[in-house]
Design an enzyme around this catalytic site. Structure first.
Site, short mmCIF file in Angstrom:
data_model
loop_
_atom_site.label_atom_id
_atom_site.label_comp_id
_atom_site.label_asym_id
_atom_site.label_seq_id
_atom_site.Cartn_x
_atom_site.Cartn_y
_atom_site.Cartn_z
N GLY A 241 14.98 -13.46 5.16
CA GLY A 241 15.69 -12.78 6.25
C GLY A 241 15.95 -13.73 7.40
O GLY A 241 16.96 -13.63 8.09
N GLY A 242 15.04 -14.68 7.59
CA GLY A 242 15.21 -15.67 8.66
C GLY A 242 15.92 -16.93 8.19
O GLY A 242 16.05 -17.90 8.94
N GLU B 178 10.49 -22.44 2.60
CA GLU B 178 9.31 -21.57 2.47
C GLU B 178 8.78 -21.58 1.04
O GLU B 178 7.56 -21.63 0.81
CB GLU B 178 9.66 -20.14 2.88
CG GLU B 178 9.88 -20.00 4.38
CD GLU B 178 10.41 -18.65 4.80
OE1 GLU B 178 10.20 -18.28 5.96
OE2 GLU B 178 11.04 -17.95 3.98
N LYS C 274 6.70 -3.38 5.95
CA LYS C 274 7.21 -4.31 4.92
C LYS C 274 6.74 -3.95 3.51
O LYS C 274 7.25 -4.48 2.52
CB LYS C 274 6.76 -5.74 5.24
CG LYS C 274 7.13 -6.23 6.63
CD LYS C 274 8.60 -6.45 6.76
CE LYS C 274 9.05 -7.06 8.07
NZ LYS C 274 8.60 -8.38 8.34
N THR D 206 6.68 -12.87 12.66
CA THR D 206 5.25 -12.68 12.36
C THR D 206 4.57 -14.05 12.25
O THR D 206 3.50 -14.27 12.83
CB THR D 206 5.08 -11.88 11.04
OG1 THR D 206 5.99 -10.78 11.05
CG2 THR D 206 3.66 -11.36 10.89
N ALA E 35 7.06 -11.84 5.39
CA ALA E 35 7.91 -11.41 4.28
C ALA E 35 8.82 -10.30 4.78
O ALA E 35 8.51 -9.63 5.76
CB ALA E 35 7.06 -10.90 3.12
C1 5RP Z 1 12.21 -16.19 6.94
C2 5RP Z 1 11.37 -15.20 6.23
C3 5RP Z 1 10.46 -14.37 7.08
O1 5RP Z 1 9.16 -14.54 6.65
C4 5RP Z 1 10.87 -12.95 6.93
O2 5RP Z 1 12.24 -12.83 7.28
C5 5RP Z 1 10.02 -12.04 7.81
O3 5RP Z 1 10.32 -12.29 9.14
P1 5RP Z 1 9.68 -11.43 10.32
O4 5RP Z 1 8.24 -11.79 10.35
O5 5RP Z 1 10.44 -11.88 11.53
O6 5RP Z 1 9.93 -9.97 10.02
O7 5RP Z 1 11.37 -15.06 5.05
O8 5RP Z 1 13.06 -16.85 6.04
#
Ligand code: 5RP
Length: 233
Positions: A98-99, A105, A123, A31, A85
């Site tokens: 998650g990333g 961050e 989300k 995102t 998020a």
């Molecule tokens: C990375 C994060 C991301 O913001 C979270 O995983 C959301 O990712 P996406 O937009 O791909 O769903 O916290 O550490």
């Protein structure tokens, strides 16, 4: 509308909160990637923006788009951070990481006057915890730290399996040289108590609970953008 269309819509909505001359934190994930692309477009139009990326992946993307970058050493206070998020609740408490970029961050968001969350409506949850909570841990003493994390769960009324995040058959290593434990709690009880308990464990570098940081969430739905604001406590 595809999921990616929703992510892009949320990212584009955030541009309305940005103006030329600002210092920005750039989030990480699919995102946030759309937001970084949109920032790149504004830079091409001539906007004066200087940004701090929250990961090496975002740094590479921003550099490729010609976005001027700075560091928190040069620029310790930012105007706005825009980030995705993994989950958010109605108090704008977040699960992130998650990333794998949760530490940078959190440092970048906490150095910003405002944090805006961008997300598709999948989300938004009533209770945090379905998404496994990422905890960034120093590799030294990993097992002992894991035991202390389990104790923190029990103390705060939580329970669930802890899994070392893997990539290509090896432990996933963060941009900071640490590893991540993904904690499948299902439903997080006493969120603030759990966050404080995890933060007090010596081997824990940080955890993916972001509490009291985001003040605005832009949630893309099939019917448009929903704005959620955190009530001042
Ligand atoms: C990375 C994060 C991301 O913001 C979270 O995983 C959301 O990712 P996406 O937009 O791909 O769903 O916290 O550490």
């Amino acid at each position: 509308m595809s999921l990616d269309d929703l992510k892009k819509a949320a990212a584009l909505a955030a541009i309305a909160h940005i103006s030329s001359g600002m210092k920005l934190g750039l989030g990480t994930g699919s995102t946030a990637k759309h937001f970084v692309d949109a920032v790149g477009e504004k830079v091409k139009e001539g906007w004066d923006l200087v940004c701090v990326p929250t990961s090496e992946a975002t740094r590479k993307q921003a550099e490729g788009l010609g976005i001027r970058l700075t560091t928190l050493d040069e620029t310790p206070v930012l105007d706005v951070t825009v980030d995705g998020a993994d989950e958010l609740d109605s108090d704008l408490r977040l699960i992130k990481g998650g990333g794998g970029a949760l530490l940078r961050e959190k440092i970048v968001a906490s150095s910003s006057r405002k944090m805006i969350v961008i997300a598709d409506d999948s989300k938004k949850v009533a209770t945090l915890g379905k998404f496994p909570l990422p905890v960034e841990v120093v590799p030294f003493g990993l097992k002992a730290t894991g035991v202390k994390i389990e104790q923190a769960f029990a103390w705060s009324g939580n329970k669930g399996p802890i899994t070392l995040r893997m990539r290509d058959g090896k432990p996933y290593v963060t941009d900071n040289g640490n590893v991540i434990l993904d904690c499948a709690l299902g439903r997080i009880e006493n969120v603030e108590k759990l966050a404080a308990a995890l933060s007090s464990i010596p081997g824990v570098v940080d955890h993916g609970l972001f509490i009291g940081m985001a003040s605005l969430a832009l949630i893309a739905t099939a019917h448009g953008i929903q704005e959620l604001r955190r009530q001042a406590s």
